[in-house]
Scaffold this motif. Structure first.
Motif, PDB file in Angstrom:
ATOM      1  N   ARG A  47     -52.763  58.224 -13.157  1.00  0.00           N
ATOM      2  CA  ARG A  47     -51.620  57.302 -13.193  1.00  0.00           C
ATOM      3  C   ARG A  47     -50.812  57.489 -14.476  1.00  0.00           C
ATOM      4  N   ARG A  92     -54.979  68.636 -12.348  1.00  0.00           N
ATOM      5  CA  ARG A  92     -56.411  68.383 -12.149  1.00  0.00           C
ATOM      6  C   ARG A  92     -57.249  69.188 -13.150  1.00  0.00           C
ATOM      7  N   ARG A 115     -62.406  60.073  -7.588  1.00  0.00           N
ATOM      8  CA  ARG A 115     -62.443  60.575  -6.206  1.00  0.00           C
ATOM      9  C   ARG A 115     -63.316  61.824  -6.107  1.00  0.00           C
ATOM     10  N   ASP A 116     -63.421  62.560  -7.216  1.00  0.00           N
ATOM     11  CA  ASP A 116     -64.065  63.879  -7.196  1.00  0.00           C
ATOM     12  C   ASP A 116     -65.111  63.991  -8.302  1.00  0.00           C
ATOM     13  N   ARG A 123     -52.151  56.559   1.197  1.00  0.00           N
ATOM     14  CA  ARG A 123     -52.824  57.172   0.047  1.00  0.00           C
ATOM     15  C   ARG A 123     -54.153  57.820   0.478  1.00  0.00           C
ATOM     16  N   ARG A 148     -55.660  66.612   0.952  1.00  0.00           N
ATOM     17  CA  ARG A 148     -55.038  67.573   0.036  1.00  0.00           C
ATOM     18  C   ARG A 148     -55.951  68.793  -0.170  1.00  0.00           C
TER      19      ARG A 148
HETATM   20  O1   DC Z   1     -58.099  55.035  -8.314  1.00  0.00           O
HETATM   21  P1   DC Z   1     -56.605  54.969  -8.526  1.00  0.00           P
HETATM   22  O2   DC Z   1     -55.859  54.284  -7.412  1.00  0.00           O
HETATM   23  O3   DC Z   1     -56.252  54.399  -9.851  1.00  0.00           O
HETATM   24  O4   DC Z   1     -56.126  56.515  -8.527  1.00  0.00           O
HETATM   25  C1   DC Z   1     -54.794  56.884  -8.712  1.00  0.00           C
HETATM   26  C2   DC Z   1     -54.513  58.206  -7.984  1.00  0.00           C
HETATM   27  O5   DC Z   1     -55.206  59.287  -8.613  1.00  0.00           O
HETATM   28  C3   DC Z   1     -54.921  58.227  -6.509  1.00  0.00           C
HETATM   29  O6   DC Z   1     -53.848  58.739  -5.744  1.00  0.00           O
HETATM   30  C4   DC Z   1     -56.082  59.161  -6.429  1.00  0.00           C
HETATM   31  C5   DC Z   1     -55.970  60.004  -7.659  1.00  0.00           C
HETATM   32  N1   DC Z   1     -57.266  60.321  -8.253  1.00  0.00           N
HETATM   33  C6   DC Z   1     -57.761  61.589  -8.087  1.00  0.00           C
HETATM   34  O7   DC Z   1     -57.143  62.405  -7.406  1.00  0.00           O
HETATM   35  N2   DC Z   1     -58.934  61.935  -8.676  1.00  0.00           N
HETATM   36  C7   DC Z   1     -59.624  61.045  -9.405  1.00  0.00           C
HETATM   37  N3   DC Z   1     -60.776  61.421  -9.968  1.00  0.00           N
HETATM   38  C8   DC Z   1     -59.139  59.738  -9.571  1.00  0.00           C
HETATM   39  C9   DC Z   1     -57.951  59.393  -8.974  1.00  0.00           C
END
Ligand code: DC
Length: 227
Positions: A40, A110, A131-132, A181, A188
């Motif tokens: 973010r 990333r 997420r990862d 989202r 992706r």
């Molecule tokens: O968890 P969040 O809603 O604050 O995450 C914001 C964005 O970042 C969301 O689109 C997913 C992405 N994200 C990511 O790709 N990998 C992560 N480790 C954390 C978040």
């Protein structure tokens, strides 16, 4: 002797990751790292610099590599600083949140963020949420958790959370944002949202947060003892 371990918590937006991760970190005396806030923060800087996610991917990748991220405890609250600017509030706006998804799909972004996240977790004693984390950032993490809930339940929770901050939003609008989202994050090409094979999965629709936290704290304690 117990040894502090790495805890990876992944799952979609609104599954309760943040509150669970914070509570587990607090109970264990671990550091909580919110990787979503980092994506973010890049999106916020993209907006501030007037860059376009569709045409300026290379420049956005370079920008991400120049940012210095630091999580600091301010009066018992975890805050994110980017090059000395406290971005904790501004990264929560809807505009920044929506832009963070395409920004997080840029491979160079990333790469830079994953490197920064690994550096933060090297010593263990970290609860990292994203997420990862279990699949890419910390594949060797001793404890991996995948937290989910149905889209409607997640929208309901997000609505409540925003209300707590004095922000009124429409349920259907939040639900639509969450679904869009989810779709982008799980389809992706780079590091899509998916459960690590060795992660423990919790579907939290009908679970109390405290029960999830207690369960996890026990798992982390056991992992510490086995380490
Ligand atoms: O968890 P969040 O809603 O604050 O995450 C914001 C964005 O970042 C969301 O689109 C997913 C992405 N994200 C990511 O790709 N990998 C992560 N480790 C954390 C978040």
């Amino acid at each position: 002797m117990t040894r502090k371990v790495q805890v990876a918590i992944d799952g979609p937006a609104g599954a309760g990751k943040s509150s669970v991760a914070k509570a587990v970190a607090c109970a264990m005396g671990y550091i909580y790292i919110d990787t979503g806030a980092m994506y973010r923060a890049v999106a916020y800087r993209v907006l501030k610099a007037g860059l376009d996610v569709d045409t300026d991917a290379a420049e956005i990748g370079r920008l991400a590599g120049q940012l210095g991220f630091e999580f600091r405890d301010v009066n018992g609250e975890q805050r994110l600083f980017v090059d000395e600017e406290d971005v904790s509030e501004v990264v929560r706006t809807r505009e920044v949140g929506n832009l963070s998804s395409p920004v997080s799909a840029i491979p160079a972004v990333r790469e830079h963020l994953v490197a920064a996240q690994r550096a933060m977790a090297t010593a263990g004693g970290t609860v990292m949420e994203g997420r990862d984390i279990g699949t890419v950032v910390l594949p060797e993490a001793e404890v991996k958790v995948f937290l989910t809930a149905s889209p409607a339940e997640r929208a309901r929770r997000r609505l409540e959370q925003l209300r707590g901050r004095g922000v009124e939003r429409d349920f259907d609008e939040i639900l639509a944002d969450i679904k869009a989202r989810d779709e982008r994050d799980s389809t992706r090409a780079v590091a899509p949202l998916k459960k690590a094979d060795d992660a423990i999965e919790f579907v939290t629709d009908n679970m109390e947060k405290d029960d999830v936290v207690e369960h996890l704290v026990n798992i982390v304690r056991r992992a510490q003892e086995n380490g």
